[in-house]
Design a protein around this motif. Structure first.
Motif, PDB file in Angstrom:
ATOM      1  N   TYR A  37       0.862  -1.178   0.000  1.00 36.08           N
ATOM      2  CA  TYR A  37       0.000   0.000   0.000  1.00 36.08           C
ATOM      3  C   TYR A  37       0.895   1.225   0.000  1.00 36.08           C
ATOM      4  O   TYR A  37       1.701   1.412   0.912  1.00 36.08           O
ATOM      5  CB  TYR A  37      -0.880  -0.041   1.249  1.00 36.08           C
ATOM      6  CG  TYR A  37      -2.077   0.872   1.242  1.00 36.08           C
ATOM      7  CD1 TYR A  37      -2.934   0.947   0.147  1.00 36.08           C
ATOM      8  CD2 TYR A  37      -2.367   1.652   2.361  1.00 36.08           C
ATOM      9  CE1 TYR A  37      -4.045   1.765   0.159  1.00 36.08           C
ATOM     10  CE2 TYR A  37      -3.484   2.470   2.390  1.00 36.08           C
ATOM     11  CZ  TYR A  37      -4.315   2.527   1.280  1.00 36.08           C
ATOM     12  OH  TYR A  37      -5.419   3.350   1.310  1.00 36.08           O
ATOM     13  N   ASP A  38       0.812   2.060  -1.045  1.00 35.87           N
ATOM     14  CA  ASP A  38       1.731   3.173  -1.239  1.00 35.87           C
ATOM     15  C   ASP A  38       1.280   4.387  -0.417  1.00 35.87           C
ATOM     16  O   ASP A  38       0.864   5.419  -0.953  1.00 35.87           O
ATOM     17  CB  ASP A  38       1.808   3.519  -2.719  1.00 35.87           C
ATOM     18  CG  ASP A  38       2.972   4.447  -3.036  1.00 35.87           C
ATOM     19  OD1 ASP A  38       3.815   4.675  -2.142  1.00 35.87           O
ATOM     20  OD2 ASP A  38       3.029   4.937  -4.178  1.00 35.87           O
ATOM     21  N   HIS A  46      -4.523   7.708   7.080  1.00 32.96           N
ATOM     22  CA  HIS A  46      -3.694   7.348   5.934  1.00 32.96           C
ATOM     23  C   HIS A  46      -3.304   8.619   5.172  1.00 32.96           C
ATOM     24  O   HIS A  46      -4.126   9.519   4.993  1.00 32.96           O
ATOM     25  CB  HIS A  46      -4.444   6.411   4.987  1.00 32.96           C
ATOM     26  CG  HIS A  46      -4.642   5.035   5.544  1.00 32.96           C
ATOM     27  ND1 HIS A  46      -5.169   4.002   4.797  1.00 32.96           N
ATOM     28  CD2 HIS A  46      -4.394   4.509   6.774  1.00 32.96           C
ATOM     29  CE1 HIS A  46      -5.230   2.902   5.530  1.00 32.96           C
ATOM     30  NE2 HIS A  46      -4.771   3.197   6.741  1.00 32.96           N
ATOM     31  N   HIS A  72      -1.436   9.669   1.548  1.00 29.75           N
ATOM     32  CA  HIS A  72      -0.836   9.377   0.248  1.00 29.75           C
ATOM     33  C   HIS A  72      -0.137  10.629  -0.259  1.00 29.75           C
ATOM     34  O   HIS A  72      -0.744  11.702  -0.323  1.00 29.75           O
ATOM     35  CB  HIS A  72      -1.898   8.961  -0.778  1.00 29.75           C
ATOM     36  CG  HIS A  72      -2.551   7.646  -0.503  1.00 29.75           C
ATOM     37  ND1 HIS A  72      -3.593   7.490   0.388  1.00 29.75           N
ATOM     38  CD2 HIS A  72      -2.309   6.409  -1.021  1.00 29.75           C
ATOM     39  CE1 HIS A  72      -3.971   6.231   0.401  1.00 29.75           C
ATOM     40  NE2 HIS A  72      -3.213   5.545  -0.447  1.00 29.75           N
ATOM     41  N   GLY A 108      -3.987   1.475  -5.713  1.00 29.27           N
ATOM     42  CA  GLY A 108      -3.980   0.194  -5.042  1.00 29.27           C
ATOM     43  C   GLY A 108      -4.492  -0.917  -5.947  1.00 29.27           C
ATOM     44  O   GLY A 108      -4.650  -0.732  -7.159  1.00 29.27           O
ATOM     45  N   THR A 122     -10.827   0.382  -4.346  1.00 32.55           N
ATOM     46  CA  THR A 122      -9.407   0.671  -4.132  1.00 32.55           C
ATOM     47  C   THR A 122      -9.156   2.169  -4.201  1.00 32.55           C
ATOM     48  O   THR A 122     -10.023   2.948  -4.631  1.00 32.55           O
ATOM     49  CB  THR A 122      -8.508  -0.052  -5.153  1.00 32.55           C
ATOM     50  OG1 THR A 122      -7.179  -0.118  -4.637  1.00 32.55           O
ATOM     51  CG2 THR A 122      -8.478   0.661  -6.500  1.00 32.55           C
ATOM     52  N   TYR A 123      -7.964   2.562  -3.771  1.00 31.12           N
ATOM     53  CA  TYR A 123      -7.477   3.937  -3.887  1.00 31.12           C
ATOM     54  C   TYR A 123      -6.954   4.155  -5.302  1.00 31.12           C
ATOM     55  O   TYR A 123      -6.273   3.298  -5.871  1.00 31.12           O
ATOM     56  CB  TYR A 123      -6.349   4.180  -2.873  1.00 31.12           C
ATOM     57  CG  TYR A 123      -5.464   5.360  -3.207  1.00 31.12           C
ATOM     58  CD1 TYR A 123      -5.884   6.662  -2.937  1.00 31.12           C
ATOM     59  CD2 TYR A 123      -4.230   5.178  -3.821  1.00 31.12           C
ATOM     60  CE1 TYR A 123      -5.082   7.748  -3.253  1.00 31.12           C
ATOM     61  CE2 TYR A 123      -3.414   6.259  -4.136  1.00 31.12           C
ATOM     62  CZ  TYR A 123      -3.850   7.541  -3.853  1.00 31.12           C
ATOM     63  OH  TYR A 123      -3.056   8.598  -4.173  1.00 31.12           O
TER      64      TYR A 123
END
Length: 258
Positions: free
Chosen positions: A61-62, A105, A107, A114, A218-219
């Motif tokens: 997960y970035d 979270h 990013h 993701g 997802t992201y």
């Protein structure tokens, strides 16, 4: 900072949508004063170095994350309250326990998208809720993914994710093309870049859905940073198995050498 939901919610309607699977969208969620308190706490945590701040510890997960720990007191307390859990339990008609996993979270701009997944995963907790009525995941004592413990004889309990919540904050104005949306999908095999529905990361907006075998999401990569609170409510394993069968629960892959 503990307040009843009625005192801090904005009061706008929460909209329940059925496509591509049942999900809730609410915007704005909180009154301006509480939203600003949460945004400030997020920024303060992002500025902290070391284990008390954000860490890159989410495999595959970035993003970096900051987990809420047992005994947490702060601007995000409303998400951990029994009122909030009960409200979502009613919306999705899901029996939830007092067990909660919650984290912030972050990013960075350009973070990779993701993978499409459904969040129907197990989660392990110390079997001893705090007096405040919430049992936050305690990774220092019990691995959330695998149930391994750091204390001999520590009693643990396995739960299954029941409801996922994403609350977006401190991202600035959003417009199409900026990215950072949460993509919702009809099928796991759909390309990440071709979501069925796009949910924008609008400040003070909240997405919630029941974790099911088909709650695919997802992201999606963003041209700027994206901040969110990510929270999972849980149900008993027995209830999940009765509803979905054991084989539908997605077990965590173990890291090499574990």
């Amino acid at each position: 900072m503990n307040s009843s939901l009625d005192e801090i919610l904005d009061g706008r309607r929460w909209r329940l949508r059925e496509y591509p699977f049942r999900h809730l969208w609410a915007e704005p969620v909180f009154r301006r004063t509480r939203y600003e308190q949460m945004a400030l706490e997020l920024r303060q945590l992002l500025a902290v170095d070391g284990t008390d701040g954000f860490q890159r510890n989410m495999r595959g997960y970035d993003a970096t994350g900051h987990s809420f720990r047992p005994g947490y007191r702060g601007a995000f307390e409303a998400f951990l309250s029994s009122e909030f859990r009960d409200a979502l339990s009613r919306v999705f008609d899901v029996p939830v326990t007092c067990d909660v996993n919650a984290s912030l979270h972050h990013h960075e701009a350009g973070a990779a998208s993701g993978q499409v997944h459904n969040d129907l995963n197990p989660g392990w907790f110390v079997a001893r809720p705090h007096p405040d009525g919430v049992n936050l995941a305690d990774s220092g004592r019990c691995s959330y993914r695998y149930g391994t413990t750091s204390e001999p004889g520590l009693e643990t309990v396995e739960r299954v994710r029941a409801v996922a919540v994403l609350y977006y904050l401190d991202n600035g104005p959003w417009f199409p093309g900026r990215g950072g949306e949460t993509g919702l999908y009809l099928d796991r095999t759909t390309a990440v870049t071709e979501p069925t529905v796009l949910v924008p990361p609008t400040d003070n907006g909240m997405l919630a859905f029941e974790c099911t075998p088909t709650s695919f999401h997802t992201y999606l990569a963003s041209t700027t940073q994206r901040n969110s609170l990510v929270l999972w409510l849980h149900r008993s394993k027995e209830d999940a198995v009765t509803r979905w069968t054991d084989r539908e629960i997605v077990r965590w892959a173990r890291a090499s050498g574990r």
